[in-house]
Design an enzyme around this catalytic site. Structure first.
Site, short mmCIF file in Angstrom:
data_model
loop_
_atom_site.label_atom_id
_atom_site.label_comp_id
_atom_site.label_asym_id
_atom_site.label_seq_id
_atom_site.Cartn_x
_atom_site.Cartn_y
_atom_site.Cartn_z
N ASN A 9 16.08 18.24 -36.80
CA ASN A 9 14.93 18.97 -37.03
C ASN A 9 13.90 17.88 -38.08
O ASN A 9 14.03 17.94 -39.15
CB ASN A 9 14.94 20.14 -37.79
CG ASN A 9 13.61 20.93 -37.95
OD1 ASN A 9 12.44 20.57 -37.65
ND2 ASN A 9 13.64 21.95 -39.08
N TRP A 10 12.93 17.41 -37.38
CA TRP A 10 12.01 16.22 -37.92
C TRP A 10 11.03 16.99 -38.89
O TRP A 10 10.21 16.25 -39.64
CB TRP A 10 11.53 15.22 -37.06
CG TRP A 10 12.62 14.39 -36.34
CD1 TRP A 10 13.71 14.53 -36.35
CD2 TRP A 10 12.09 13.30 -35.36
NE1 TRP A 10 14.51 13.41 -35.46
CE2 TRP A 10 13.32 12.73 -34.79
CE3 TRP A 10 10.85 12.97 -34.90
CZ2 TRP A 10 13.51 11.77 -33.81
CZ3 TRP A 10 10.98 11.90 -34.01
CH2 TRP A 10 12.41 11.33 -33.46
N LYS A 11 10.68 18.34 -38.75
CA LYS A 11 9.75 18.77 -39.52
C LYS A 11 8.30 18.05 -39.34
O LYS A 11 8.07 17.61 -38.24
CB LYS A 11 10.32 18.99 -40.86
CG LYS A 11 11.58 19.86 -40.95
CD LYS A 11 12.11 20.11 -42.26
CE LYS A 11 13.11 20.89 -42.48
NZ LYS A 11 13.78 21.28 -43.64
N HIS A 94 13.12 29.25 -38.10
CA HIS A 94 13.44 28.45 -39.13
C HIS A 94 12.90 29.22 -40.45
O HIS A 94 11.94 29.90 -40.40
CB HIS A 94 13.11 27.03 -39.09
CG HIS A 94 13.54 26.28 -39.80
ND1 HIS A 94 13.15 26.02 -41.14
CD2 HIS A 94 14.58 25.01 -39.80
CE1 HIS A 94 13.70 25.17 -41.96
NE2 HIS A 94 14.53 24.59 -40.97
N GLU A 96 11.47 27.86 -42.80
CA GLU A 96 10.17 27.62 -43.23
C GLU A 96 9.14 28.29 -42.50
O GLU A 96 8.07 28.63 -43.06
CB GLU A 96 10.03 26.02 -43.27
CG GLU A 96 10.98 25.47 -44.27
CD GLU A 96 11.35 23.98 -43.77
OE1 GLU A 96 12.14 23.18 -44.79
OE2 GLU A 96 10.80 23.35 -42.68
N GLU A 166 21.31 28.52 -41.93
CA GLU A 166 20.73 27.73 -42.78
C GLU A 166 20.48 28.33 -43.81
O GLU A 166 19.58 29.26 -44.23
CB GLU A 166 19.56 27.34 -42.27
CG GLU A 166 19.63 26.22 -41.03
CD GLU A 166 18.54 25.30 -40.93
OE1 GLU A 166 18.49 24.12 -40.97
OE2 GLU A 166 17.23 25.81 -41.01
N GLY A 172 16.53 21.10 -48.39
CA GLY A 172 15.91 20.24 -49.01
C GLY A 172 16.00 20.28 -50.38
O GLY A 172 15.31 19.57 -51.14
N SER A 212 21.09 20.76 -46.24
CA SER A 212 21.49 19.33 -46.82
C SER A 212 22.61 18.95 -46.10
O SER A 212 23.78 18.40 -47.00
CB SER A 212 21.48 19.66 -48.43
OG SER A 212 20.34 20.01 -48.99
N GLY A 233 18.09 18.23 -41.26
CA GLY A 233 16.86 17.84 -41.75
C GLY A 233 16.57 16.32 -42.08
O GLY A 233 16.61 15.41 -41.29
N GLY A 234 16.68 16.15 -43.55
CA GLY A 234 16.17 14.64 -44.03
C GLY A 234 17.13 13.50 -43.41
O GLY A 234 16.70 12.71 -43.15
#
Length: 255
Positions: A9-11, A94, A96, A166, A172, A212, A233-234
């Protein structure tokens, strides 16, 4: 054996040009790692370029959300017909989007049904806040999210759906649940699906962990019996890291 699925997920990262360069760099190294399904979920503006760059490969493309209506006066939103033909997957619910965009359990259900209607495969995300976790209410909270998300969805559509657990407090933040903790919650999710449908459907359902996830903890999660992949994510934004996550997932499952 459920096929592991690793989705990045590149956000709100990567321009269209950066996105195309990224997938061009990973598609060669990922070509032989076919024991796991590999998915990239770029920002909307990068989807056409990424889809074209990955045409003919086995790497799937996903969107990060969709609206439940096909069209209308919904400024900034993207619909199923707009995504159809560009993507296979779409992330729904998600944390967010729930936190910053006001997405509710009812909306998640409507989005999931819209995705299925247009032949898209939902990745339905659920998870609890730190306060809920510390109050010992994770299981009941996540169960409520699952029951709401699947309301009115027939068993015949379940093979198109992936669930992602999640925990919000681990997204994050550098914190993550232990493999054992995540496996326990995901086992409860699977039991909820069994209650809603049946044991066979629940056994076949692929459920990811997200929060994470990194190469240094991937094996811990993927070695758990209920965890079938990761929504990352990251660590999915770096070429070497994403490739390594896929490789480790396959290794941990003995595939």
């Amino acid at each position: 054996m459920r096929i592991p699925i690793i989705a990045g997920n590149w956000k709100m990262y990567k321009t269209p040009q950066e996105a195309v360069a990224f997938v061009n760099a990973i598609k060669g190294p990922l070509a032989d790692l076919t024991a796991a399904e590999r998915v990239v979920c770029p920002p909307y503006v990068a989807l056409p370029g990424v889809a074209q760059a990955l045409e003919g490969s086995e790497i799937a493309v996903g969107a990060q959300d969709l609206h439940w209506e096909d069209e209308g006066a919904f400024t900034s939103q993207v619909s199923g017909p707009m995504l159809k033909g560009l993507v296979k997957y779409v992330i729904i619910g998600h944390s967010e989007t729930r936190e910053y965009q006001g997405v509710t359990n009812e909306m998640v259900n409507k989005k999931a049904k819209a995705a299925l209607h247009h032949g898209l495969h939902p990745i339905i995300a659920v998870g609890e806040s730190l306060a809920i976790n510390e109050a010992g209410e994770t299981q009941s909270f996540v169960e409520t999210q699952i029951r709401a998300a699947f309301d009115g969805i027939p068993a015949s559509d379940l093979d198109k759906i992936v669930i992602a657990y999640e925990p919000i407090w681990a997204i994050g933040t550098g914190k993550s649940a232990s493999g054992e903790q995540a496996n326990g919650i995901i086992g409860n999710i699977r039991a909820t699906i069994a209650d809603l449908y049946d044991d066979a459907v629940a056994h076949a359902m692929r459920i990811q962990y997200g929060g994470s996830v990194k190469p240094n903890n991937m094996v811990e999660f993927m070695s758990q019996p209920h965890i079938d992949g990761a929504l990352v994510g990251g660590a999915a934004l770096k070429e070497d890291s994403f490739i390594e996550l896929v490789r480790l997932a396959i290794q941990a499952k003995g595939l």
